[in-house]
Design an enzyme around this catalytic site. Structure first.
Site, mmCIF file in Angstrom:
data_model
loop_
_atom_site.group_PDB
_atom_site.id
_atom_site.type_symbol
_atom_site.label_atom_id
_atom_site.label_comp_id
_atom_site.label_asym_id
_atom_site.label_seq_id
_atom_site.Cartn_x
_atom_site.Cartn_y
_atom_site.Cartn_z
ATOM 1 N N PRO A 85 8.459 24.302 -19.281
ATOM 2 C CA PRO A 85 7.436 25.146 -19.919
ATOM 3 C C PRO A 85 7.531 25.132 -21.445
ATOM 4 O O PRO A 85 6.627 25.594 -22.132
ATOM 5 C CB PRO A 85 7.724 26.543 -19.350
ATOM 6 C CG PRO A 85 9.095 26.499 -18.809
ATOM 7 C CD PRO A 85 9.399 25.079 -18.460
ATOM 8 N N GLU A 108 17.533 28.692 -13.839
ATOM 9 C CA GLU A 108 17.011 29.207 -15.116
ATOM 10 C C GLU A 108 16.774 28.082 -16.124
ATOM 11 O O GLU A 108 16.348 28.322 -17.245
ATOM 12 C CB GLU A 108 17.967 30.252 -15.697
ATOM 13 C CG GLU A 108 17.906 31.598 -14.990
ATOM 14 C CD GLU A 108 16.495 32.151 -14.881
ATOM 15 O OE1 GLU A 108 15.774 32.148 -15.893
ATOM 16 O OE2 GLU A 108 16.103 32.572 -13.775
ATOM 17 N N ARG A 133 -3.678 7.652 -10.857
ATOM 18 C CA ARG A 133 -5.131 7.476 -10.746
ATOM 19 C C ARG A 133 -5.678 6.519 -11.796
ATOM 20 O O ARG A 133 -6.750 5.968 -11.647
ATOM 21 C CB ARG A 133 -5.850 8.832 -10.880
ATOM 22 C CG ARG A 133 -5.656 9.761 -9.724
ATOM 23 C CD ARG A 133 -6.315 11.098 -9.986
ATOM 24 N NE ARG A 133 -7.766 11.010 -10.090
ATOM 25 C CZ ARG A 133 -8.580 10.943 -9.048
ATOM 26 N NH1 ARG A 133 -8.092 10.953 -7.840
ATOM 27 N NH2 ARG A 133 -9.884 10.850 -9.225
ATOM 28 N N ASP A 175 -14.279 10.594 -13.925
ATOM 29 C CA ASP A 175 -13.661 11.902 -13.671
ATOM 30 C C ASP A 175 -13.921 12.869 -14.831
ATOM 31 O O ASP A 175 -14.176 12.434 -15.959
ATOM 32 C CB ASP A 175 -12.127 11.749 -13.562
ATOM 33 C CG ASP A 175 -11.670 11.444 -12.142
ATOM 34 O OD1 ASP A 175 -12.456 11.642 -11.204
ATOM 35 O OD2 ASP A 175 -10.509 11.009 -12.000
HETATM 36 C C1 SAM Z 1 12.296 28.782 -13.119
HETATM 37 S S1 SAM Z 1 11.979 27.506 -14.235
HETATM 38 C C2 SAM Z 1 12.961 27.972 -15.638
HETATM 39 C C3 SAM Z 1 12.121 28.689 -16.651
HETATM 40 C C4 SAM Z 1 12.916 29.182 -17.839
HETATM 41 N N1 SAM Z 1 13.760 30.281 -17.480
HETATM 42 C C5 SAM Z 1 11.922 29.646 -18.902
HETATM 43 O O1 SAM Z 1 11.475 30.792 -18.826
HETATM 44 O O2 SAM Z 1 11.559 28.839 -19.776
HETATM 45 C C6 SAM Z 1 12.868 26.139 -13.573
HETATM 46 C C7 SAM Z 1 12.306 24.777 -13.915
HETATM 47 O O3 SAM Z 1 10.956 24.689 -13.495
HETATM 48 C C8 SAM Z 1 10.276 23.736 -14.301
HETATM 49 N N2 SAM Z 1 9.067 24.371 -14.859
HETATM 50 C C9 SAM Z 1 8.771 25.674 -14.884
HETATM 51 N N3 SAM Z 1 7.593 25.903 -15.461
HETATM 52 C C10 SAM Z 1 7.101 24.703 -15.818
HETATM 53 C C11 SAM Z 1 5.913 24.283 -16.487
HETATM 54 N N4 SAM Z 1 5.001 25.141 -16.916
HETATM 55 N N5 SAM Z 1 5.737 22.953 -16.686
HETATM 56 C C12 SAM Z 1 6.666 22.070 -16.269
HETATM 57 N N6 SAM Z 1 7.811 22.421 -15.643
HETATM 58 C C13 SAM Z 1 8.034 23.703 -15.418
HETATM 59 C C14 SAM Z 1 11.252 23.289 -15.379
HETATM 60 O O4 SAM Z 1 11.808 22.043 -14.999
HETATM 61 C C15 SAM Z 1 12.261 24.396 -15.370
HETATM 62 O O5 SAM Z 1 13.528 23.973 -15.862
#
Ligand code: SAM
Length: 227
Positions: free
Chosen positions: A88, A115, A153, A168
């Protein structure tokens, strides 16, 4: 094009990508999907890859060592590999970025869990971070699968008709025109006349206008970006 996904739930990615056009493309060898589980590189007797964070706080964090060993192993096969972390914190994906990614030969995608991942690993190994959007999901697997689907794609022959990807939504900074099936039950009721005319030039013109209308109504920001 080859995709390598690093994940503690490799079956999740393999399963999601085993359906429809992408599943067929993998079977035909048009794209290659490799998965690798960092648990195989853990020296812990329970194959653990996570630990509690320094400083306390909620949840567990993925450890440096198993991930570093996984990437070092992959680098023996492709020393120039670039590692993308689904996160994220990354830049948010869009169609332009997808089209660019489709020009690569090999993408290595790292899926976080818990996390997140020890910052020392991210600093040393990760080349870029890619986000699906401003929200948090429980792991990188769904994000990796979405990215692979969208990139695939754009690879020739993956779709039954290569024109499909070109028309698309977002390929022309707009959405698509509405579609109507040749349904038996509904017959031609409510179908715009032009679509029944057989005049391909007029149909194309109508579709362009409808696409513009839909974009103006639902995503006017796309048209502003174009100016
Ligand atoms: C529960 S999340 C950890 C989030 C972290 N505690 C934070 O708030 O930034 C676990 C994993 O999900 C993936 N993830 C979560 N949200 C994502 C997003 N919006 N885009 C891509 N990967 C995501 C990432 O690989 C991340 O390390």
């Amino acid at each position: 094009m080859k995709f390598t996904v690093i994940s503690i739930f490799p079956e999740m990615v393999e399963d999601v990508l085993s359906y429809g056009v992408i599943g067929k493309a993998i079977k035909k060898g048009l794209i290659e999907l490799e998965t690798i589980n960092p648990r195989s590189f853990s020296i812990d007797k329970h194959s653990r890859v996570d630990d509690r964070p320094f400083g306390g706080g909620a949840g567990m964090v993925m450890m440096f060592d198993p991930l570093a060993k996984t990437v070092d192993h992959l680098k023996k096969q492709d020393k120039n590999l670039k590692l993308s972390f689904l996160s994220p914190h990354g830049k948010i994906l869009n169609q332009k970025k997808i089209n660019k990614l489709a020009q690569q030969r090999h993408m290595v995608l790292l899926c976080g869990r818990y996390e997140g991942i020890d910052q020392r690993f991210l600093d040393k190994y990760v080349d870029n971070e890619i986000s699906l959007g401003d929200f948090v999901i429980s792991g990188g697997e769904l994000a990796a699968a979405a990215l692979i689907d969208a990139v695939a794609r754009q690879i020739p022959k993956v779709l039954g008709d290569d024109e499909s990807a070109k028309t698309d939504s977002f390929m022309q900074d707009s959405l698509t025109a509405p579609q109507y099936t040749r349904s038996d039950k509904l017959k031609q009721v409510g179908v715009p006349e032009v679509l029944l005319s057989g005049n391909h030039a007029k149909i194309a013109e109508w579709r362009t206008m409808q696409a513009l209308k839909a974009t103006q109504l639902k995503r006017p920001d796309l048209l502003q970006d174009k100016e």
